[in-house]
Motif scaffolding. Sequence first.
Motif, PDB file in Angstrom:
ATOM      1  N   ASP A  34       1.279  -9.301  -8.774  1.00 46.34           N
ATOM      2  CA  ASP A  34       1.693  -9.646 -10.144  1.00 46.34           C
ATOM      3  C   ASP A  34       2.140  -8.428 -10.939  1.00 46.34           C
ATOM      4  OD1 ASP A  34      -0.824  -8.533 -10.327  1.00 46.34           O
ATOM      5  OD2 ASP A  34      -1.730 -10.210 -11.433  1.00 46.34           O
ATOM      6  N   TYR A  35       2.291  -7.286 -10.302  1.00 44.66           N
ATOM      7  CA  TYR A  35       2.743  -6.072 -10.989  1.00 44.66           C
ATOM      8  C   TYR A  35       4.263  -6.101 -11.116  1.00 44.66           C
ATOM      9  CZ  TYR A  35       3.404  -1.059 -11.930  1.00 44.66           C
ATOM     10  OH  TYR A  35       3.757   0.156 -12.479  1.00 44.66           O
ATOM     11  N   ARG A  36       4.740  -5.858 -12.319  1.00 41.84           N
ATOM     12  CA  ARG A  36       6.196  -5.880 -12.555  1.00 41.84           C
ATOM     13  C   ARG A  36       6.713  -4.526 -13.055  1.00 41.84           C
ATOM     14  NH1 ARG A  36       5.388  -9.333  -9.870  1.00 41.84           N
ATOM     15  NH2 ARG A  36       5.696 -11.580 -10.109  1.00 41.84           N
ATOM     16  N   GLY A  37       5.815  -3.542 -13.073  1.00 46.35           N
ATOM     17  CA  GLY A  37       6.239  -2.214 -13.524  1.00 46.35           C
ATOM     18  C   GLY A  37       6.885  -1.438 -12.387  1.00 46.35           C
ATOM     19  N   GLU A  38       7.187  -0.204 -12.690  1.00 44.12           N
ATOM     20  CA  GLU A  38       7.820   0.667 -11.697  1.00 44.12           C
ATOM     21  C   GLU A  38       6.789   1.132 -10.672  1.00 44.12           C
ATOM     22  OE1 GLU A  38       9.556   4.113 -13.509  1.00 44.12           O
ATOM     23  OE2 GLU A  38      10.607   4.712 -11.665  1.00 44.12           O
ATOM     24  N   VAL A  39       7.167   1.131  -9.424  1.00 38.72           N
ATOM     25  CA  VAL A  39       6.295   1.674  -8.373  1.00 38.72           C
ATOM     26  C   VAL A  39       6.267   3.191  -8.527  1.00 38.72           C
ATOM     27  CG1 VAL A  39       6.010   1.988  -5.888  1.00 38.72           C
ATOM     28  CG2 VAL A  39       6.782  -0.223  -6.802  1.00 38.72           C
ATOM     29  N   LYS A  40       5.067   3.733  -8.665  1.00 35.18           N
ATOM     30  CA  LYS A  40       4.916   5.182  -8.826  1.00 35.18           C
ATOM     31  C   LYS A  40       3.968   5.722  -7.765  1.00 35.18           C
ATOM     32  CE  LYS A  40       6.132   5.217 -13.656  1.00 35.18           C
ATOM     33  NZ  LYS A  40       5.748   5.461 -15.034  1.00 35.18           N
ATOM     34  N   GLY A  74      -2.732   3.633  -2.340  1.00 33.04           N
ATOM     35  CA  GLY A  74      -2.455   3.012  -3.638  1.00 33.04           C
ATOM     36  C   GLY A  74      -2.154   1.535  -3.434  1.00 33.04           C
ATOM     37  N   THR A  75      -2.507   0.745  -4.409  1.00 32.07           N
ATOM     38  CA  THR A  75      -2.322  -0.709  -4.302  1.00 32.07           C
ATOM     39  C   THR A  75      -1.274  -1.195  -5.292  1.00 32.07           C
ATOM     40  OG1 THR A  75      -4.655  -0.914  -3.745  1.00 32.07           O
ATOM     41  CG2 THR A  75      -3.513  -2.936  -4.422  1.00 32.07           C
ATOM     42  N   ILE A  76      -0.262  -1.888  -4.787  1.00 31.26           N
ATOM     43  CA  ILE A  76       0.695  -2.583  -5.651  1.00 31.26           C
ATOM     44  C   ILE A  76       0.361  -4.065  -5.580  1.00 31.26           C
ATOM     45  CG2 ILE A  76       3.136  -2.994  -6.169  1.00 31.26           C
ATOM     46  CD1 ILE A  76       2.413  -0.009  -6.151  1.00 31.26           C
ATOM     47  N   ASP A  77      -0.064  -4.603  -6.724  1.00 28.99           N
ATOM     48  CA  ASP A  77      -0.465  -6.015  -6.780  1.00 28.99           C
ATOM     49  C   ASP A  77       0.765  -6.911  -6.855  1.00 28.99           C
ATOM     50  OD1 ASP A  77      -3.493  -5.661  -7.250  1.00 28.99           O
ATOM     51  OD2 ASP A  77      -2.613  -4.374  -8.782  1.00 28.99           O
ATOM     52  N   LEU A 109      -3.192  10.811  -3.796  1.00 21.62           N
ATOM     53  CA  LEU A 109      -4.556  10.994  -4.301  1.00 21.62           C
ATOM     54  C   LEU A 109      -5.367   9.711  -4.221  1.00 21.62           C
ATOM     55  CD1 LEU A 109      -6.724  12.685  -5.698  1.00 21.62           C
ATOM     56  CD2 LEU A 109      -5.629  12.168  -7.883  1.00 21.62           C
ATOM     57  N   ASN A 110      -4.749   8.590  -4.562  1.00 23.62           N
ATOM     58  CA  ASN A 110      -5.467   7.306  -4.591  1.00 23.62           C
ATOM     59  C   ASN A 110      -5.180   6.511  -3.328  1.00 23.62           C
ATOM     60  OD1 ASN A 110      -2.773   7.115  -5.446  1.00 23.62           O
ATOM     61  ND2 ASN A 110      -3.129   5.125  -6.363  1.00 23.62           N
ATOM     62  N   SER A 111      -4.998   7.191  -2.232  1.00 23.53           N
ATOM     63  CA  SER A 111      -4.571   6.534  -0.996  1.00 23.53           C
ATOM     64  C   SER A 111      -5.613   5.574  -0.433  1.00 23.53           C
ATOM     65  CB  SER A 111      -4.271   7.600   0.054  1.00 23.53           C
ATOM     66  OG  SER A 111      -3.824   6.999   1.233  1.00 23.53           O
ATOM     67  N   GLN A 147       0.852  -1.190   0.000  1.00 23.36           N
ATOM     68  CA  GLN A 147       0.000   0.000   0.000  1.00 23.36           C
ATOM     69  C   GLN A 147       0.885   1.236   0.000  1.00 23.36           C
ATOM     70  OE1 GLN A 147      -2.639  -0.147   3.335  1.00 23.36           O
ATOM     71  NE2 GLN A 147      -3.409  -2.175   2.805  1.00 23.36           N
ATOM     72  N   ILE A 148       0.516   2.198  -0.836  1.00 22.27           N
ATOM     73  CA  ILE A 148       1.233   3.474  -0.883  1.00 22.27           C
ATOM     74  C   ILE A 148       0.393   4.490  -0.128  1.00 22.27           C
ATOM     75  CG2 ILE A 148       2.293   5.217  -2.362  1.00 22.27           C
ATOM     76  CD1 ILE A 148       3.365   2.394  -2.809  1.00 22.27           C
ATOM     77  N   ARG A 149       0.929   4.972   0.956  1.00 18.47           N
ATOM     78  CA  ARG A 149       0.167   5.889   1.815  1.00 18.47           C
ATOM     79  C   ARG A 149       0.889   7.222   1.957  1.00 18.47           C
ATOM     80  NH1 ARG A 149      -1.040   2.371   7.142  1.00 18.47           N
ATOM     81  NH2 ARG A 149      -1.626   0.384   6.189  1.00 18.47           N
TER      82      ARG A 149
HETATM   83  O1  LIG Z   1      -0.181   4.190  -6.379  1.00 15.42           O
HETATM   84  C1  LIG Z   1      -0.011   3.276  -7.192  1.00 15.42           C
HETATM   85  C2  LIG Z   1      -1.067   2.453  -7.597  1.00 15.42           C
HETATM   86  C3  LIG Z   1      -0.791   1.468  -8.530  1.00 15.42           C
HETATM   87  N1  LIG Z   1       0.463   1.284  -9.044  1.00 15.42           N
HETATM   88  C4  LIG Z   1       0.747   0.195  -9.965  1.00 15.42           C
HETATM   89  C5  LIG Z   1       0.835  -1.128  -9.224  1.00 15.42           C
HETATM   90  C6  LIG Z   1      -0.512  -1.748  -9.417  1.00 15.42           C
HETATM   91  O2  LIG Z   1      -0.428  -3.156  -9.341  1.00 15.42           O
HETATM   92  C7  LIG Z   1      -0.883  -1.237 -10.789  1.00 15.42           C
HETATM   93  C8  LIG Z   1      -2.357  -1.157 -11.023  1.00 15.42           C
HETATM   94  O3  LIG Z   1      -2.939  -0.371 -10.000  1.00 15.42           O
HETATM   95  P1  LIG Z   1      -4.501  -0.315  -9.813  1.00 15.42           P
HETATM   96  O4  LIG Z   1      -5.047  -1.689  -9.757  1.00 15.42           O
HETATM   97  O5  LIG Z   1      -4.772   0.628  -8.711  1.00 15.42           O
HETATM   98  O6  LIG Z   1      -4.880   0.388 -11.168  1.00 15.42           O
HETATM   99  P2  LIG Z   1      -6.154   0.351 -12.053  1.00 15.42           P
HETATM  100  O7  LIG Z   1      -6.507   1.742 -12.307  1.00 15.42           O
HETATM  101  O8  LIG Z   1      -7.202  -0.554 -11.505  1.00 15.42           O
HETATM  102  O9  LIG Z   1      -5.522  -0.212 -13.368  1.00 15.42           O
HETATM  103  P3  LIG Z   1      -5.339  -1.693 -13.907  1.00 15.42           P
HETATM  104  O10 LIG Z   1      -6.495  -1.878 -14.804  1.00 15.42           O
HETATM  105  O11 LIG Z   1      -4.026  -1.630 -14.633  1.00 15.42           O
HETATM  106  O12 LIG Z   1      -5.286  -2.634 -12.750  1.00 15.42           O
HETATM  107  O13 LIG Z   1      -0.322   0.068 -10.872  1.00 15.42           O
HETATM  108  C9  LIG Z   1       1.512   2.085  -8.603  1.00 15.42           C
HETATM  109  O14 LIG Z   1       2.647   1.940  -9.018  1.00 15.42           O
HETATM  110  N2  LIG Z   1       1.231   3.065  -7.710  1.00 15.42           N
END
Ligand SMILES: O=c1ccn([C@H]2C[C@H](O)[C@@H](COP(=O)(O)OP(=O)(O)OP(=O)(O)O)O2)c(=O)[nH]1
Length: 145
Positions: free
Chosen positions: A86-92, A81-84, A77-79, A61-63
């Motif tokens: 299976d996410y392999r991208g950059e944490v933003k 934030g969720t990092i899944d 803003l999206n607090s 969780q990004i808080r």
């Molecule tokens: O603050 C955040 C939120 C998300 N992510 C990355 C990791 C996460 O696993 C991915 C997708 O986030 P989320 O599920 O919140 O996005 P979504 O808007 O539902 O898009 P998607 O359809 O890609 O899941 O984006 C971040 O790097 N920072």
Amino acid sequence: MSNSVKVINRSNNPLPVYETELSAGMDLRAFIPENVSIKPLQRILIPTGLFIELEKGYEAQIRPRSGLALKHGITVLNSPGTIDADYRGEVKILLINLSDAEFLVSNGDRIAQMIVSKHEQITWEDAKILTETARGAGGYGHTGV
Ligand SMILES: O=c1ccn([C@H]2C[C@H](O)[C@@H](COP(=O)(O)OP(=O)(O)OP(=O)(O)O)O2)c(=O)[nH]1
């Protein structure tokens, strides 16, 4: 899982650390080539240069950091934030400036914090009725102030 999480750090900043012995969160640092200005009510996605691999059943969780929120009106803003896993991208980090003054972010600034937590995945059990409770449908302050 063991408590170790695979990480690739493409930034020129140190890896996040727990700032005190029992901290729940690690502060995340901005990885930006030059200073970024966030104007009042502007939202901006800030890279960290970090790529992580969480095990199944874990999320990050990004808080916000409370100090930035209190002193500068800077929050996530999206607090949270969720990092899944299976996410392999950059944490933003998605920041918004809720103050009436411009806020400057420099490379290496600790702009948010990350908490790693266990979570469940559920399956649906289709039902016609739900178990009765004293609360019922009450909410949104129905018990008073
Ligand atoms: O603050 C955040 C939120 C998300 N992510 C990355 C990791 C996460 O696993 C991915 C997708 O986030 P989320 O599920 O919140 O996005 P979504 O808007 O539902 O898009 P998607 O359809 O890609 O899941 O984006 C971040 O790097 N920072």
